[in-house]
Motif scaffolding. Sequence first.
Motif, PDB file in Angstrom:
ATOM      1  N   VAL A  84      -2.799  -5.527  -4.637  1.00  0.00           N
ATOM      2  CA  VAL A  84      -3.204  -4.984  -5.932  1.00  0.00           C
ATOM      3  C   VAL A  84      -4.606  -5.512  -6.195  1.00  0.00           C
ATOM      4  O   VAL A  84      -4.803  -6.715  -6.345  1.00  0.00           O
ATOM      5  CB  VAL A  84      -2.218  -5.392  -7.053  1.00  0.00           C
ATOM      6  N   LEU A  85      -5.581  -4.606  -6.248  1.00  0.00           N
ATOM      7  CA  LEU A  85      -6.967  -5.010  -6.437  1.00  0.00           C
ATOM      8  C   LEU A  85      -7.309  -5.237  -7.910  1.00  0.00           C
ATOM      9  O   LEU A  85      -8.084  -6.122  -8.233  1.00  0.00           O
ATOM     10  CB  LEU A  85      -7.916  -3.972  -5.840  1.00  0.00           C
ATOM     11  N   THR A  86      -6.747  -4.426  -8.776  1.00  0.00           N
ATOM     12  CA  THR A  86      -6.942  -4.610 -10.212  1.00  0.00           C
ATOM     13  C   THR A  86      -5.804  -3.939 -10.954  1.00  0.00           C
ATOM     14  O   THR A  86      -5.253  -2.937 -10.493  1.00  0.00           O
ATOM     15  CB  THR A  86      -8.307  -4.066 -10.688  1.00  0.00           C
ATOM     16  N   GLN A  87      -5.475  -4.510 -12.084  1.00  0.00           N
ATOM     17  CA  GLN A  87      -4.439  -3.961 -12.955  1.00  0.00           C
ATOM     18  C   GLN A  87      -4.959  -4.169 -14.375  1.00  0.00           C
ATOM     19  O   GLN A  87      -5.087  -5.302 -14.826  1.00  0.00           O
ATOM     20  CB  GLN A  87      -3.119  -4.700 -12.736  1.00  0.00           C
ATOM     21  N   MET A 133     -16.647   5.217  -3.743  1.00  0.00           N
ATOM     22  CA  MET A 133     -16.772   5.330  -5.200  1.00  0.00           C
ATOM     23  C   MET A 133     -16.146   4.116  -5.893  1.00  0.00           C
ATOM     24  O   MET A 133     -16.637   3.664  -6.922  1.00  0.00           O
ATOM     25  CB  MET A 133     -16.123   6.623  -5.710  1.00  0.00           C
ATOM     26  N   LEU A 134     -15.080   3.572  -5.321  1.00  0.00           N
ATOM     27  CA  LEU A 134     -14.457   2.379  -5.898  1.00  0.00           C
ATOM     28  C   LEU A 134     -15.409   1.192  -5.861  1.00  0.00           C
ATOM     29  O   LEU A 134     -15.367   0.326  -6.729  1.00  0.00           O
ATOM     30  CB  LEU A 134     -13.173   2.008  -5.140  1.00  0.00           C
ATOM     31  N   LYS A 146     -14.024  -6.799  -3.525  1.00  0.00           N
ATOM     32  CA  LYS A 146     -12.669  -6.784  -2.984  1.00  0.00           C
ATOM     33  C   LYS A 146     -12.488  -5.754  -1.866  1.00  0.00           C
ATOM     34  O   LYS A 146     -11.455  -5.733  -1.219  1.00  0.00           O
ATOM     35  CB  LYS A 146     -11.666  -6.495  -4.106  1.00  0.00           C
ATOM     36  N   ILE A 147     -13.487  -4.910  -1.666  1.00  0.00           N
ATOM     37  CA  ILE A 147     -13.406  -3.870  -0.640  1.00  0.00           C
ATOM     38  C   ILE A 147     -14.461  -4.169   0.423  1.00  0.00           C
ATOM     39  O   ILE A 147     -15.652  -4.137   0.156  1.00  0.00           O
ATOM     40  CB  ILE A 147     -13.615  -2.473  -1.248  1.00  0.00           C
ATOM     41  N   LYS A 148     -13.994  -4.463   1.621  1.00  0.00           N
ATOM     42  CA  LYS A 148     -14.882  -4.812   2.731  1.00  0.00           C
ATOM     43  C   LYS A 148     -15.265  -3.549   3.513  1.00  0.00           C
ATOM     44  O   LYS A 148     -14.529  -2.560   3.489  1.00  0.00           O
ATOM     45  CB  LYS A 148     -14.171  -5.803   3.650  1.00  0.00           C
ATOM     46  N   PRO A 149     -16.381  -3.578   4.221  1.00  0.00           N
ATOM     47  CA  PRO A 149     -16.794  -2.393   4.997  1.00  0.00           C
ATOM     48  C   PRO A 149     -15.726  -1.907   5.974  1.00  0.00           C
ATOM     49  O   PRO A 149     -15.532  -0.707   6.139  1.00  0.00           O
ATOM     50  CB  PRO A 149     -18.048  -2.880   5.742  1.00  0.00           C
ATOM     51  N   VAL A 199      -4.573  -0.041  -5.927  1.00  0.00           N
ATOM     52  CA  VAL A 199      -3.859  -0.714  -4.839  1.00  0.00           C
ATOM     53  C   VAL A 199      -4.520  -0.370  -3.509  1.00  0.00           C
ATOM     54  O   VAL A 199      -4.839   0.787  -3.239  1.00  0.00           O
ATOM     55  CB  VAL A 199      -2.379  -0.258  -4.803  1.00  0.00           C
ATOM     56  N   LYS A 200      -4.708  -1.394  -2.694  1.00  0.00           N
ATOM     57  CA  LYS A 200      -5.214  -1.190  -1.327  1.00  0.00           C
ATOM     58  C   LYS A 200      -4.019  -1.246  -0.385  1.00  0.00           C
ATOM     59  O   LYS A 200      -3.250  -2.204  -0.390  1.00  0.00           O
ATOM     60  CB  LYS A 200      -6.225  -2.268  -0.953  1.00  0.00           C
ATOM     61  N   ILE A 201      -3.866  -0.202   0.416  1.00  0.00           N
ATOM     62  CA  ILE A 201      -2.809  -0.132   1.423  1.00  0.00           C
ATOM     63  C   ILE A 201      -3.457  -0.414   2.776  1.00  0.00           C
ATOM     64  O   ILE A 201      -4.359   0.301   3.190  1.00  0.00           O
ATOM     65  CB  ILE A 201      -2.134   1.262   1.439  1.00  0.00           C
ATOM     66  N   ASN A 202      -3.015  -1.445   3.451  1.00  0.00           N
ATOM     67  CA  ASN A 202      -3.594  -1.838   4.734  1.00  0.00           C
ATOM     68  C   ASN A 202      -3.019  -0.999   5.875  1.00  0.00           C
ATOM     69  O   ASN A 202      -2.466  -1.524   6.842  1.00  0.00           O
ATOM     70  CB  ASN A 202      -3.383  -3.331   4.983  1.00  0.00           C
ATOM     71  N   SER A 203      -3.166   0.308   5.725  1.00  0.00           N
ATOM     72  CA  SER A 203      -2.694   1.264   6.720  1.00  0.00           C
ATOM     73  C   SER A 203      -3.346   2.606   6.416  1.00  0.00           C
ATOM     74  O   SER A 203      -3.722   2.875   5.280  1.00  0.00           O
ATOM     75  CB  SER A 203      -1.174   1.416   6.636  1.00  0.00           C
ATOM     76  N   LYS A 204      -3.469   3.447   7.420  1.00  0.00           N
ATOM     77  CA  LYS A 204      -3.987   4.798   7.230  1.00  0.00           C
ATOM     78  C   LYS A 204      -2.864   5.834   7.301  1.00  0.00           C
ATOM     79  O   LYS A 204      -3.127   7.028   7.336  1.00  0.00           O
ATOM     80  CB  LYS A 204      -5.054   5.114   8.286  1.00  0.00           C
ATOM     81  N   LYS A 205      -1.610   5.375   7.307  1.00  0.00           N
ATOM     82  CA  LYS A 205      -0.491   6.320   7.316  1.00  0.00           C
ATOM     83  C   LYS A 205      -0.446   7.086   6.001  1.00  0.00           C
ATOM     84  O   LYS A 205      -0.902   6.566   4.967  1.00  0.00           O
ATOM     85  CB  LYS A 205       0.841   5.559   7.496  1.00  0.00           C
TER      86      LYS A 205
END
Length: 142
Positions: A31-34, A56-57, A66-69, A131-137
């Motif tokens: 969860v990146l922000t709430q 855009m985020l 919180k978002i890495k390349p 929310v960041k999901i550590n998957s591309k599914k």
Amino acid sequence: MKKFFSYIALVFLVSCGTGAHQGNKKPLYEVLTQQSDGGARIRFFEFLTETREIKMLQNDPKLRRKIKPEDLSACNFVVLNMGEKETTGYTIQVDQVSETQDSIVITIKDVPPASQLLPEKDIYYTPFTVVKINSKKPIRFN
């Protein structure tokens, strides 16, 4: 004799190493922000899967660091908008995230304020969560 004990000590120390670090596995989601205000006026969930959408985020000062390349090509992001609420204190939370063979399943829950607050006249709050999901599914909701 001294060399022998030094050699045994060295072998012992090397053999106690962990080798590959399997404990560094990323969690399935973060969860990146709430926030209790700043989302959309209607309830909807948005999937950000393309690089240009995710970039855009990064314009948001709270999310920029919180978002890495490498996340642009390895992760999906979900924006959960709760819609308008008449009082502050509502949140939209991730209850559970699970991974199946072909998708990511997200279960969310709406959390009302801890105490009943009186509605404010003509003032609305729009809770949201990123929310960041550590998957591309592909992602689906349960």
